[in-house]
Scaffold this motif. Sequence first.
Motif, mmCIF file in Angstrom:
data_model
loop_
_atom_site.group_PDB
_atom_site.id
_atom_site.type_symbol
_atom_site.label_atom_id
_atom_site.label_comp_id
_atom_site.label_asym_id
_atom_site.label_seq_id
_atom_site.Cartn_x
_atom_site.Cartn_y
_atom_site.Cartn_z
ATOM 1 N N SER A 81 0.844 -1.190 0.000
ATOM 2 C CA SER A 81 0.000 0.000 0.000
ATOM 3 C C SER A 81 0.880 1.241 0.000
ATOM 4 N N PHE A 82 0.380 2.284 -0.699
ATOM 5 C CA PHE A 82 1.129 3.532 -0.836
ATOM 6 C C PHE A 82 0.215 4.673 -0.415
ATOM 7 N N GLY A 83 0.708 5.524 0.467
ATOM 8 C CA GLY A 83 -0.124 6.558 1.066
ATOM 9 C C GLY A 83 -0.541 7.650 0.101
ATOM 10 N N ASN A 84 -1.614 8.331 0.468
ATOM 11 C CA ASN A 84 -2.164 9.410 -0.346
ATOM 12 C C ASN A 84 -1.619 10.753 0.127
ATOM 13 N N ALA A 85 -1.925 11.810 -0.627
ATOM 14 C CA ALA A 85 -1.536 13.157 -0.216
ATOM 15 C C ALA A 85 -2.246 13.514 1.086
ATOM 16 N N ASP A 86 -1.607 14.354 1.883
ATOM 17 C CA ASP A 86 -2.174 14.659 3.202
ATOM 18 C C ASP A 86 -3.463 15.463 3.114
ATOM 19 N N TRP A 87 -3.761 16.073 1.941
ATOM 20 C CA TRP A 87 -4.995 16.843 1.820
ATOM 21 C C TRP A 87 -6.192 15.980 1.422
ATOM 22 N N SER A 88 -5.980 14.707 1.108
ATOM 23 C CA SER A 88 -7.066 13.823 0.682
ATOM 24 C C SER A 88 -7.759 13.191 1.881
ATOM 25 N N ASP A 89 -9.058 12.917 1.714
ATOM 26 C CA ASP A 89 -9.822 12.225 2.758
ATOM 27 C C ASP A 89 -9.530 10.731 2.773
ATOM 28 N N GLU A 90 -9.003 10.194 1.684
ATOM 29 C CA GLU A 90 -8.696 8.772 1.581
ATOM 30 C C GLU A 90 -7.204 8.569 1.863
ATOM 31 N N PRO A 91 -6.828 7.731 2.857
ATOM 32 C CA PRO A 91 -5.421 7.602 3.231
ATOM 33 C C PRO A 91 -4.556 6.859 2.224
ATOM 34 N N THR A 92 -5.152 6.029 1.358
ATOM 35 C CA THR A 92 -4.367 5.192 0.445
ATOM 36 C C THR A 92 -4.546 5.645 -0.990
ATOM 37 N N MET A 93 -3.417 5.884 -1.669
ATOM 38 C CA MET A 93 -3.462 6.245 -3.077
ATOM 39 C C MET A 93 -3.391 5.002 -3.965
ATOM 40 N N ALA A 94 -2.561 4.026 -3.587
ATOM 41 C CA ALA A 94 -2.379 2.832 -4.404
ATOM 42 C C ALA A 94 -2.176 1.627 -3.501
ATOM 43 N N ALA A 95 -2.644 0.480 -3.982
ATOM 44 C CA ALA A 95 -2.474 -0.775 -3.247
ATOM 45 C C ALA A 95 -2.501 -1.919 -4.238
ATOM 46 N N ALA A 96 -1.893 -3.043 -3.831
ATOM 47 C CA ALA A 96 -1.891 -4.236 -4.674
ATOM 48 C C ALA A 96 -1.816 -5.470 -3.787
ATOM 49 N N ARG A 97 -2.546 -6.502 -4.184
ATOM 50 C CA ARG A 97 -2.487 -7.761 -3.452
ATOM 51 C C ARG A 97 -1.122 -8.413 -3.618
ATOM 52 N N HIS A 98 -0.556 -8.294 -4.815
ATOM 53 C CA HIS A 98 0.758 -8.881 -5.096
ATOM 54 C C HIS A 98 1.446 -8.023 -6.149
ATOM 55 N N ALA A 99 2.775 -7.852 -6.003
ATOM 56 C CA ALA A 99 3.555 -7.132 -6.996
ATOM 57 C C ALA A 99 4.866 -7.862 -7.223
ATOM 58 N N GLY A 100 5.245 -7.986 -8.496
ATOM 59 C CA GLY A 100 6.528 -8.575 -8.852
ATOM 60 C C GLY A 100 7.274 -7.643 -9.783
ATOM 61 N N ILE A 101 8.523 -7.291 -9.414
ATOM 62 C CA ILE A 101 9.309 -6.347 -10.196
ATOM 63 C C ILE A 101 10.622 -7.007 -10.588
ATOM 64 N N ALA A 102 10.873 -7.114 -11.875
ATOM 65 C CA ALA A 102 12.132 -7.669 -12.384
ATOM 66 C C ALA A 102 13.117 -6.534 -12.629
ATOM 67 N N ILE A 103 14.399 -6.759 -12.225
ATOM 68 C CA ILE A 103 15.434 -5.737 -12.368
ATOM 69 C C ILE A 103 16.653 -6.373 -13.037
ATOM 70 N N GLU A 104 17.134 -5.763 -14.120
ATOM 71 C CA GLU A 104 18.315 -6.273 -14.806
ATOM 72 C C GLU A 104 19.571 -5.813 -14.073
ATOM 73 N N LEU A 105 20.488 -6.784 -13.760
ATOM 74 C CA LEU A 105 21.673 -6.472 -12.961
ATOM 75 C C LEU A 105 22.773 -5.796 -13.767
ATOM 76 N N LEU A 106 23.027 -6.254 -14.998
ATOM 77 C CA LEU A 106 24.143 -5.709 -15.763
ATOM 78 C C LEU A 106 24.015 -4.202 -16.003
ATOM 79 N N PRO A 107 22.808 -3.684 -16.369
ATOM 80 C CA PRO A 107 22.711 -2.222 -16.523
ATOM 81 C C PRO A 107 22.980 -1.464 -15.224
ATOM 82 N N LEU A 108 22.725 -2.134 -14.064
ATOM 83 C CA LEU A 108 22.993 -1.465 -12.796
ATOM 84 C C LEU A 108 24.472 -1.117 -12.653
ATOM 85 N N LEU A 109 25.345 -1.982 -13.217
ATOM 86 C CA LEU A 109 26.780 -1.720 -13.141
ATOM 87 C C LEU A 109 27.163 -0.469 -13.923
ATOM 88 N N ARG A 110 26.313 -0.077 -14.899
ATOM 89 C CA ARG A 110 26.574 1.134 -15.680
ATOM 90 C C ARG A 110 25.773 2.324 -15.157
#
Length: 651
Positions: A81-110
Amino acid sequence: MDTSRPTRRQWSGWPARHPWLTTLALAVVALLVLVLLWDWNWFKGPLERQVEAGTGREFDIGGDLDVDLGWTPVVRGEDLSFGNADWSDEPTMAAARHAGIAIELLPLLRGQVRIPRIDLDHPVLRLETRPEGGGNWQFGDSDGDSDVEFRRLVVNRGQLRFLDAANDTDIKVGLHSAPATEGPSSLIAVDGAGRWEGSDFTAQGTAESPLGLADPDTPYRIDLRAQAGRTRAHATGTLLDPLRLADFDLQLELSGQNLEDLYPLLGLALPPTPPYSVEGRLTRDIEGPLTTWHYDGFSGQVGDSDLGGDVAITTGGERPMFRGDLHSDHLDFDDLAGFVGAAPDAGNGDTTNPELAAQAREEAVEATVLPDTPYKLEKLRSMDADVRLRAATIEAPSLPLNDMDAHLKLEGGLLRLDPLDFGVAGGNIRSTIRMDARQDTIATTADINARGLDISSLLPEVELAQNAVGKAAGDARLSGTGNSIAAILGSSDGEVVIGMGHGRISNLLMEMAGIDLAEIIKFKLTEDRMIPVRCAFGDFEVTRGVMNTRSFAFDTTDTILIGEGTIDLGEERLDLVIKPRPKDRSLLSLRSPLLVDGTFKQPDLRPDLGRVGLRAAIALTLGSIAPPAALLGTLELGPGEDAGCGGKYAE
């Protein structure tokens, strides 16, 4: 061979003699312990704090955090879950039951961050605007730039909600990755509903992965169909940096039942129209505080008229500015009725919509002709405009209109039509109209000039006038107050002058105007002939909506018609008397004044039956004494004299 075990003394010297082996052994043991006890959840806290520091929003990983190792490791999280702006009445801006993020290692070296894939299960995203401008997608002082490269997003049963409370907008959109979409051009299926500017709203279509929003230089392709109330739109093309609406290049089809419906949706104060459908290219320019939408090269239909051209809408100033250069090859004049508060004809297969058809039925049974629907002052003051409309041909069965050139300017409630130019009956009627709606009651002035109008074309339904020869002209200068056409004319002051120069007209028509029975019989039994027209002239003074004749004459070599009376624009009543004065002699003349009375909707042209009856009674009385004497009662000695009309209208 000595196979005995090492002694205690021997073991005690092992580390000293083999220090590197000892270190290796300890490392192996530590690694085995670490592998056995390793938990990726140890990194939840640092990761949450890193996100919160970068965005100023709370970030929570409520479930497990796990990593699949490899050259492209995949980081997986549960219940994010990701919080909302402090001026909003709803505390959560984004949420997900599951998230998977793939990251390439070789470009990280550059020093590059390349994310080839993101998988989201049941994600929920809430976007909302704030009254002061902007929205909850803006984080602190971030300018939105990013060094992260995204490739592909896969969404399973996602939902996006967009809220703009100030404009009564609340839309929920379902998102789901379209099947068989591999690579960076993956598509997201869109299906949404809700309210847009207070109207019921639906949307369906496809869009590229929302990850494309992160790169302002990469075109973001969409193919969406939406409907708000009775207005439908189909947009295909690309957006650049759409979260900040930097640039558009869309082919936009727009259709609906009434262009007036665009006022609550887009703030465009357009008149009521029949159903319309147009298609053109939509682009956007930003220059300082001003933003201009261009709808170029559009074409389509409004009612039974074709319409095309270019329009531009500029916002960010004191009021929206609407500019247009429009053209029509074939304009049905009925389709412009909304400009004067009337409804187009609903019969003969004309295109209309339910409310205009109902208005037309009401107008058909009303006793009045002049439109009395009030102009909406808030619309006239809500935007500025500079619009040119040119029509090559006009369809108007009851009016001899040929073409049109109109230039409308609207600024702060002050409307000007300069010119409003019609080709009419082979001539021209040019008008300049000024309507000041800056006060509660509209003040209107009109200057109208007609030149070169062909008499036979002006009277196409009058058989005896079809061969008439001559040109008419006129001027009208009127000023009035009121919030409808009927009110403005009903209160107007000014003058109306019309005239005709030399020409020719049916002699039978003139004899019928004076009820000259002998001449009528002669021309019916033989052949009608054309007689010269010396001139015609009408001069009316207009006071508080009543036109009073100052002079009125129609002069031919056979008869002169002299008129007097009033035309009441407020009550829509006619009260004119036309007196024939023949210039020849006739034995069977029942000449008497012609009365023009009744209403604009039901006018009546008839002889003064009292005068006709008197002359007929005299003839019958004399006939009872001596039949030849009966002719004396109908004898016309021709007292008419030439009228002295002339000037510029007699040229």
